[in-house]
Scaffold this active site. Structure first.
Site, PDB file in Angstrom:
ATOM      1  N   THR A 203       1.161  -1.173  -0.423  1.00 31.21           N
ATOM      2  CA  THR A 203       0.178   0.479   0.574  1.00 31.21           C
ATOM      3  C   THR A 203       0.856   1.162   0.258  1.00 31.21           C
ATOM      4  O   THR A 203       1.766   1.170   0.852  1.00 31.21           O
ATOM      5  CB  THR A 203      -0.770  -0.610   1.170  1.00 31.21           C
ATOM      6  OG1 THR A 203      -2.044  -0.950   0.966  1.00 31.21           O
ATOM      7  CG2 THR A 203      -1.661   1.797   1.524  1.00 31.21           C
ATOM      8  N   VAL A 232     -12.567  -4.232   0.722  1.00 32.03           N
ATOM      9  CA  VAL A 232     -12.530  -2.930   1.293  1.00 32.03           C
ATOM     10  C   VAL A 232     -11.579  -3.644   2.711  1.00 32.03           C
ATOM     11  O   VAL A 232     -11.802  -3.954   3.328  1.00 32.03           O
ATOM     12  CB  VAL A 232     -13.728  -2.501   1.041  1.00 32.03           C
ATOM     13  CG1 VAL A 232     -12.817  -1.362   2.235  1.00 32.03           C
ATOM     14  CG2 VAL A 232     -14.347  -2.186  -0.128  1.00 32.03           C
ATOM     15  N   GLY A 233     -10.998  -2.704   2.454  1.00 34.17           N
ATOM     16  CA  GLY A 233      -9.238  -2.964   3.385  1.00 34.17           C
ATOM     17  C   GLY A 233      -9.481  -1.727   4.126  1.00 34.17           C
ATOM     18  O   GLY A 233     -10.355  -1.401   4.256  1.00 34.17           O
ATOM     19  N   ASP A 234      -8.174  -1.036   5.011  1.00 30.83           N
ATOM     20  CA  ASP A 234      -8.651  -0.564   6.174  1.00 30.83           C
ATOM     21  C   ASP A 234      -8.035   1.151   5.450  1.00 30.83           C
ATOM     22  O   ASP A 234      -8.271   1.942   5.644  1.00 30.83           O
ATOM     23  CB  ASP A 234      -7.796  -0.230   6.534  1.00 30.83           C
ATOM     24  CG  ASP A 234      -6.431  -0.633   6.521  1.00 30.83           C
ATOM     25  OD1 ASP A 234      -5.271  -1.315   5.469  1.00 30.83           O
ATOM     26  OD2 ASP A 234      -4.666  -0.029   7.217  1.00 30.83           O
ATOM     27  N   THR A 254      -0.219   0.886   6.813  1.00 27.20           N
ATOM     28  CA  THR A 254      -0.148  -0.519   5.847  1.00 27.20           C
ATOM     29  C   THR A 254      -0.283  -1.652   6.504  1.00 27.20           C
ATOM     30  O   THR A 254       0.458  -2.205   7.057  1.00 27.20           O
ATOM     31  CB  THR A 254       1.054  -0.169   5.309  1.00 27.20           C
ATOM     32  OG1 THR A 254       0.659  -1.160   4.114  1.00 27.20           O
ATOM     33  CG2 THR A 254       2.394  -0.396   5.520  1.00 27.20           C
ATOM     34  N   GLY A 255      -0.902  -2.298   6.195  1.00 29.05           N
ATOM     35  CA  GLY A 255      -0.693  -4.114   6.134  1.00 29.05           C
ATOM     36  C   GLY A 255      -2.197  -4.851   6.461  1.00 29.05           C
ATOM     37  O   GLY A 255      -3.072  -4.617   5.513  1.00 29.05           O
ATOM     38  N   SER A 256      -2.341  -5.666   7.273  1.00 28.84           N
ATOM     39  CA  SER A 256      -3.916  -6.246   7.047  1.00 28.84           C
ATOM     40  C   SER A 256      -4.537  -5.540   7.253  1.00 28.84           C
ATOM     41  O   SER A 256      -5.242  -5.676   9.391  1.00 28.84           O
ATOM     42  CB  SER A 256      -3.736  -8.108   7.722  1.00 28.84           C
ATOM     43  OG  SER A 256      -3.003  -7.303   9.350  1.00 28.84           O
ATOM     44  N   GLY A 257      -5.222  -5.421   6.328  1.00 32.24           N
ATOM     45  CA  GLY A 257      -6.490  -4.454   7.030  1.00 32.24           C
ATOM     46  C   GLY A 257      -7.262  -4.516   7.514  1.00 32.24           C
ATOM     47  O   GLY A 257      -8.092  -3.513   8.144  1.00 32.24           O
TER      48      GLY A 257
HETATM   49  N1  ASP Z   1      -3.909  -2.344   4.052  1.00 32.99           N
HETATM   50  C1  ASP Z   1      -4.391  -2.728   2.772  1.00 32.99           C
HETATM   51  C2  ASP Z   1      -6.012  -3.332   2.428  1.00 32.99           C
HETATM   52  O1  ASP Z   1      -6.044  -4.175   3.484  1.00 32.99           O
HETATM   53  C3  ASP Z   1      -3.676  -3.733   2.228  1.00 32.99           C
HETATM   54  C4  ASP Z   1      -1.866  -3.236   2.182  1.00 32.99           C
HETATM   55  O2  ASP Z   1      -1.604  -2.174   3.156  1.00 32.99           O
HETATM   56  O3  ASP Z   1      -1.069  -4.204   2.054  1.00 32.99           O
HETATM   57  O4  ASP Z   1      -5.714  -3.111   1.350  1.00 32.99           O
END
Ligand code: ASP
Length: 336
Positions: A203, A232-234, A254-257
């Site tokens: 991200t 949809v993520g975060d 950024t990460g596991s949304g």
């Molecule tokens: N946070 C983003 C999502 O979950 C993905 C990411 O940060 O890599 O869509």
């Protein structure tokens, strides 16, 4: 005038393997981060607002194929692209976001138009695209977002899913055939594969403090590889993936949304500063190192406050990141 003006950016967190990133690829990432920091720094040095600086930095990150946003975004389970972005102005607490857009070249610019030209905060899918068109923003064919690297990551993710979740592999493989799946599906990960596709993170985001003492944050993403359509993520959710308030800080995650949504991660950093009176660094570290891991949340964030403090914590092996104070050389990093 505030001489502590600063911009920080990230290009995603995840299992970024030192061993699998060639020196050339590593140099490419550093160069891209540095160039984008310099562009954001220029906006601030010219007296531009934090909102201008983060929008410009994220626009450039979206245009750069190395990162998972805009050109270079990951693919959905259907082999398409669905992009999410958000932006927030710490001066006014105004915010704008779009999610599940398929043809907007720069989702962060659409998010900014939502902030500036509508009474709403978040537009989704077709409505978001119609809004972008009405605002005169550039639309592109979906092929514009395609890169071979993301396509191979997608193939690997699909293979893994077939093994792990016992999905209907035959259907998945058949669907992939027309795009040459058979020939690339058996390829090993590229030697320069930047992020372990098993982790699927990536991200982009930017946070800034301008010379007038104002904060802003922006985040943009293609989401996670092989995500279900409509997921949809975060990233486009104010408070989860993006937050800015002059009273506390500006944050992009950024990460596991899903975990960042459940922890309301970006807002939690601001709330800890407001309610507990802790420093930016302590608040961000608590969210990333203590709170997110409680629910297996993996990733990181970047944050700045009105004193010009910057923090870039992550609980993964790496995070593409950097910051640049006005008048100082940009600093970029990938690994711990
Ligand atoms: N946070 C983003 C999502 O979950 C993905 C990411 O940060 O890599 O869509």
């Amino acid at each position: 005038m505030n001489s502590t003006a600063v911009i920080a950016i990230h290009g995603g967190a995840g299992t970024i393997l030192r061993t699998s990133l060639s020196p050339e690829a590593e140099a490419q990432y550093h160069e891209a981060l540095r160039d984008i920091l310099l562009a954001g720094q220029r906006v601030l040095a010219d007296g531009g607002g934090a909102l201008d600086a983060v929008a410009e930095a994220v626009r450039l990150l979206e245009d750069c194929p190395l990162f998972n946003a805009g050109h270079g975004a990951v693919l959905t389970a259907d082999g398409t692209h669905e992009l999410d972005a958000s932006i927030m102005d710490g001066r006014t607490l105004e915010a704008g976001a779009v999610c599940c857009v398929k043809r907007v070249r720069n989702p962060v610019l659409a998010a900014r138009r939502v902030l500036e030209c509508s009474e709403h905060v978040l537009f989704a899918g077709e409505g978001a695209e119609a809004f972008a068109v009405a605002q005169g923003l550039e639309l592109v064919e979906s092929a514009y977002f395609h890169t071979d690297t993301r396509y191979r990551q997608w193939q690997l993710a699909r293979e893994q899913q077939r093994a792990m979740l016992d999905h209907d592999g035959a259907t998945l493989a058949a669907k992939a055939q027309p795009r040459g799946a058979a020939s690339v599906a058996r390829e090993a990960p590229l030697p320069h594969e930047p992020i372990d596709p098993n982790r699927k993170f990536g991200t982009v985001g930017a946070v800034a403090l301008d010379t007038h003492g104002h904060l802003a944050a922006a985040t943009s993403t293609g989401g996670i590889t092989n995500k279900r359509i409509g997921r949809v993520g975060d990233s486009p959710l104010i408070g989860a993936g993006c937050y800015a308030d002059d009273a506390t800080c500006a944050v992009s995650t950024t990460g596991s949304g899903e975990m960042f949504i459940r922890m309301v991660a970006a807002y939690d950093v601001a709330a800890q500063i407001a309610y507990r009176g802790v420093s930016l660094e302590d608040a961000a570290a608590d969210v990333v190192m203590n709170r997110l891991p409680r629910i297996d949340g993996r990733g990181g964030l970047i944050a700045v406050d009105t004193k010009g403090n910057v923090t870039l914590p992550f609980n993964t092996e790496g995070m593409y990141r950097g910051f640049a104070h006005v008048g100082a050389a940009p600093v970029t990093a990938i690994y711990r």
